[in-house]
Design an enzyme around this catalytic site. Sequence first.
Site, PDB file in Angstrom:
ATOM      1  N   PHE A   2       0.823  -1.216   0.000  1.00 31.02           N
ATOM      2  CA  PHE A   2       0.000   0.000   0.000  1.00 31.02           C
ATOM      3  C   PHE A   2       0.854   1.261   0.000  1.00 31.02           C
ATOM      4  CE2 PHE A   2      -3.212  -2.907   2.001  1.00 31.02           C
ATOM      5  CZ  PHE A   2      -4.149  -2.815   0.995  1.00 31.02           C
TER       6      PHE A   2
ATOM      7  N   GLU B  19     -10.800 -12.871  11.730  1.00 35.52           N
ATOM      8  CA  GLU B  19     -11.428 -13.031  10.418  1.00 35.52           C
ATOM      9  C   GLU B  19     -11.177 -14.427   9.853  1.00 35.52           C
ATOM     10  OE1 GLU B  19     -11.724  -8.500   8.729  1.00 35.52           O
ATOM     11  OE2 GLU B  19      -9.908  -9.611   8.249  1.00 35.52           O
TER      12      GLU B  19
ATOM     13  N   ASP C 295       4.553  -1.173   6.986  1.00 35.76           N
ATOM     14  CA  ASP C 295       4.878  -2.095   8.061  1.00 35.76           C
ATOM     15  C   ASP C 295       6.356  -2.104   8.397  1.00 35.76           C
ATOM     16  OD1 ASP C 295       2.250  -2.803   8.241  1.00 35.76           O
ATOM     17  OD2 ASP C 295       2.443  -4.736   7.240  1.00 35.76           O
TER      18      ASP C 295
END
Length: 444
Positions: free
Chosen positions: A16, A172, A302
């Site tokens: 990203f 999830e 990250d």
Amino acid sequence: MTQAASHEVVIVGAGFAGLSAARGLAARGVDVLLVDKNNYHQFQPLIYQVATAQIANRDVARPLRAIFRRDRRVRVTTAEVTAVDAKARTVTTADGLTYQGKVLVIAAGAEVNFFGIPGAAEHAFPLYSLNDAARLRSRFLGALDAADRDRRYVDRGALNVVVVGGGPTGVETAGAVAESMAHVVPAYLSADLARSGKVYLVDMLPDLLMPFSEKSRAYAAERLRAAGVELRLGVSVTEVRKDGVKLEDGSFIPSRTVVWAGGLKGRSLLEGSGIPQGKGGRIDVEPELTVPGLDGVYALGDTANITDGAGRRLPQLGSVAQQAGQHVVHNIVADLRGGQRKPFVYTDKGIMAMIGRGAAIAELGSKHRSFTGPPAFLAWLAVHVVLLSGIRERIGAVGNWLWDYCTRTRPQIVVDRPDAYEIDWSEPDENDQGDRRDRKRASA
């Protein structure tokens, strides 16, 4: 080593952060070299759905050259970066080439942190990349097929899935696996086999989803239990073996599918780079996202420990990485063309997590106004469709979701990693047997 041509900006990593920075810089007329070991950008928030065959690989992966096909300012190089010299602003790839930039942007992501747990690196399945998802999907199918041809494997944990980690990825994934057991496996194999399996969610913390509100955490736990997930909270994993997981309380869960969602750390690539590493092996950056003491070097996503105006460390979220990539464009242009850098200000748009069919939690806006259930579920779907990188990917994901929810079948159920599909059913060594009584009690 062979010296390659220099560029105005070299970006390591096409996640990203790296993708947002490359797009923004190209729009400002800056020459960019984008280096990544994969030739595609992967949409990590949906990796777990690839692993559970809800959507296809192509729905979350888009070729980098397709993204930049109309932009000659960005050159994409597919290569694995093996070394970084921050002082010289160069990177070296596995084939011996070096690339230098007037500005170096390190957005190389993170790697799985097994926290030194014995056997975790050898026997657990991380879930951070498309390759991880393919391996995990094949392992799911290998365990199901083994149980179908020989029911004795059921008693040895063939249909048990252990998810380690109670953060968004773990929650999830556990919800998606439980949903598959309830709605997909009965059609794939048989209802009685599906009922023989159990999903466990293990975390050393006493609660799930710690960044969320108490109300949201309670709803998530309630929905997971209703879906058949057994929560083992407040207890840590002490060992992962090929036949299951040992817990701190002395119990043993038999399983051949252990999903590791227990955390990430900075890339080992940073070792020897000349960049000091902070908490989690990541790079502590200045408010302008620069690396302290290194002129022309930025760290994003990250890879970095980014703080807000109050000095609080921001979470490793896609929204943080994307906004940092967009913001760094101004500062890099200022470095190259002359101008003043600006500190990064994060706009908190909220956090979300999918629990299962028709169930999700959402806390939106800077004040994290929370809502749960079907409205949060629809909001989650809408947000993720918008964030996918291309029109074809959006159409593919929506089509697969509709097919899944309407037919409860998944055409993505294919084995593409035979190495993960084939399971070693031999008994562990004698000195690694564990307590069989705890094993039977856990599976009862």
